[in-house]
Design an enzyme around this catalytic site. Structure first.
Site, PDB file in Angstrom:
ATOM      1  N   LYS A  83      37.885  42.742  48.667  1.00  0.00           N
ATOM      2  CA  LYS A  83      38.296  41.638  47.792  1.00  0.00           C
ATOM      3  C   LYS A  83      38.281  40.320  48.553  1.00  0.00           C
ATOM      4  O   LYS A  83      38.661  40.264  49.722  1.00  0.00           O
ATOM      5  CB  LYS A  83      39.691  41.931  47.232  1.00  0.00           C
ATOM      6  CG  LYS A  83      40.174  40.952  46.165  1.00  0.00           C
ATOM      7  CD  LYS A  83      41.527  41.380  45.644  1.00  0.00           C
ATOM      8  CE  LYS A  83      42.067  40.421  44.586  1.00  0.00           C
ATOM      9  NZ  LYS A  83      43.399  40.839  44.097  1.00  0.00           N
ATOM     10  N   SER A 160      43.976  41.277  39.399  1.00  0.00           N
ATOM     11  CA  SER A 160      43.032  40.299  39.904  1.00  0.00           C
ATOM     12  C   SER A 160      41.893  40.897  40.716  1.00  0.00           C
ATOM     13  O   SER A 160      40.936  40.200  41.066  1.00  0.00           O
ATOM     14  CB  SER A 160      43.768  39.275  40.777  1.00  0.00           C
ATOM     15  OG  SER A 160      44.399  39.896  41.884  1.00  0.00           O
ATOM     16  N   SER A 184      47.419  44.425  40.363  1.00  0.00           N
ATOM     17  CA  SER A 184      46.044  43.965  40.553  1.00  0.00           C
ATOM     18  C   SER A 184      45.078  44.991  41.112  1.00  0.00           C
ATOM     19  O   SER A 184      43.870  44.762  41.097  1.00  0.00           O
ATOM     20  CB  SER A 184      46.028  42.720  41.444  1.00  0.00           C
ATOM     21  OG  SER A 184      46.556  41.615  40.758  1.00  0.00           O
TER      22      SER A 184
END
Length: 484
Positions: A83, A160, A184
């Site tokens: 990420k 996210s 997330s």
């Protein structure tokens, strides 16, 4: 052995490592196949950076090792994505926001470094909701763009950590890392038919399972954690074991497990989500699981007193500490915020800079959070529960909202609900209380979209929780891959 492209794309992380360790599959061939897959699926916006040359070079170094050395690498040549808010040496760490678009750290977060040291190959950085402050991954930054769900590219994938989930679901990578503040890793896992772990955080210190200080663009030091994501719970256990040094999972039999069904987290679900989740319960009951209804009438109230003040108040100081420690291109939160591209995140940062919940912070941290933690711990103890189980999200993936990245949704024609509130409701309590949470695929809905089930366990029970998840996924089975 000659590997077809389809055979390589179908490999789980565990299967890939076995083939790579044995030399039956060359790391360079596998990485080249996945890089080509990523290049062919750019329309999904799963990645912000694709490291063609670096990933191939790393794979070639793995292939050049003597067979005995390859066999000793727990992740020998395994391609992963990371990420874009997690520091990765030599690759941009932008958190999907314009002010950090040119930032390249010189060292990796410890969680990343442990995977690389074990033989993992980083394919690139995964797209995300800007600054991780959202659950849709509709990023309006020019260098990122909205992440698209591979089961239907008109839909959002959750966030996210949406880019990591999409890369895994779309067979761009077998595994990767996300982060989790309120859901997330778990929300995008649920909406893309993959698996995601939020490891134990507790009160920090020894209770925190993953330690990545000032190596992740933060929201809240009390709530944030890196978490592994993959296509199966067994693969999550592989990555978690490398990051923590833990050994084999404990032996778990479903027959005799006591799993709680918290009433508030089964309430007001979309019908197609409830149908899939109830069908999964029937399969697990047939396998010997005992389900125990638990009222948990105070859960939503206690959680509501904790989550917002921690995230909004802590973000300002925590982000500043990361900017300074990493010598980032901007050195103040105000300079970062003024260039935010996504209106929903800009509005949140207005609240952060104004410290609108600052007066509630001390009570949230020192009074309400301990009450929540004690309440959850007592639920496990008093009912003799191995875990709690519930749908990860109340509804399946919804259409991408290009206007502001987060507005409202409806459930089966009901009144409008704030999108973030709707998708966070079931994942947030594990985050605010610091316990481990695991999302795994439950099935496909009537509309053809993935549905996830979440397992929450007592603080520190991560390996046991993963073992339970492995046993459950053996009953429920894997989901069909998206057609792309």
């Amino acid at each position: 052995m000659t590997w077809t492209v389809d055979a390589q794309l179908a490999l789980s992380a565990t299967q890939a490592v076995e083939a790579l360790q044995s030399g039956r599959l060359k790391a360079a061939d596998y990485v080249a196949t996945l890089l080509a897959r990523a290049a062919a699926l750019t329309q999904l916006n799963a990645l912000t950076t694709l490291d063609f040359h670096g990933a191939l070079a790393a794979a070639q170094r793995i292939d050049a090792l003597p067979p005995a050395e390859r066999a000793r690498l727990p992740l020998c040549g395994l391609p992963i994505v990371v990420k874009d808010n997690i520091n990765t040496a030599g690759l941009p760490t932008t958190a999907g926001t314009p002010a950090l678009a040119g930032f390249v750290p010189t060292t990796s977060a410890p969680s990343v470094q442990r995977l690389v040291d074990a033989g993992a190959v980083v394919l690139g950085k995964a797209n995300m909701h800007e600054l991780a402050f959202g659950i849709t991954s509709t990023n309006l930054s020019a260098h990122a763009g909205p992440v698209r769900n591979p089961y239907d590219p008109s839909l959002m994938p959750g966030g996210s950590s949406g880019g990591t989930a999409v890369a895994i679901a779309a067979r761009i990578a077998p595994a990767g890392l996300g982060t989790d503040t309120g859901g997330s890793t778990r929300i995008p896992a649920a909406l893309t038919g993959t698996a995601g772990l939020r490891p134990s955080v507790g009160n920090g210190g020894a209770e925190r399972r993953y330690h990545d200080p000032n190596a992740v663009v933060p929201i809240s030091h009390t709530r944030d954690t890196v978490g592994p994501m993959a296509r199966s719970v067994a693969d999550l256990a592989l990555l978690d074991g490398v990051i923590t040094g833990d050994g084999a999972l404990p032996e778990i039999a479903l027959d005799g497990l006591r799993i709680g069904l918290p009433a508030p987290l089964w309430d007001a679900l979309e019908r197609q989500v409830e149908d899939v989740a109830r069908a999964a319960l029937h399969k697990l009951e047939a396998a010997g699981v005992t389900f125990v209804p638990v009222a948990m009438t105070e859960l939503e109230y206690l959680n509501g007193m904790v989550g917002g003040p921690l995230a909004i108040h802590e973000a300002r100081d925590d982000v500043l500490a990361w900017l300074v420690a990493n010598q980032a291109p901007v050195q103040t939160v105000a300079d970062l915020a003024v260039r935010i591209a996504s209106p929903d995140v800009r509005a949140i940062y207005d609240d952060v800079l104004a410290d609108v919940l600052g007066s509630h912070y001390s009570a949230a941290l020192n009074y309400w959070r301990p009450r929540l933690q004690n309440y959850v711990a007592a639920t496990f103890a008093n009912a003799g529960l191995d875990a709690l189980l519930f749908p990860t999200t109340r509804l399946v993936a919804v259409p991408i909202d290009d206007l502001n990245g987060s507005s409202t949704v409806t459930i089966d024609g009901g009144p409008p609900i704030d999108t973030m509130e709707a998708f966070l409701r079931n994942t947030d309590p594990a985050s605010t209380s610091g316990i481990p949470g695991l999302s795994l695929p439950a099935g496909i809905s009537a509309s053809g979209l993935p549905v996830g089930l979440e397992l929450d366990g007592p603080l520190g029970s991560d390996r046991r929780l993963l073992a339970i998840g492995v046993a459950i996924e053996q009953v429920l089975g894997a989901l069909p891959a998206p057609v792309l």
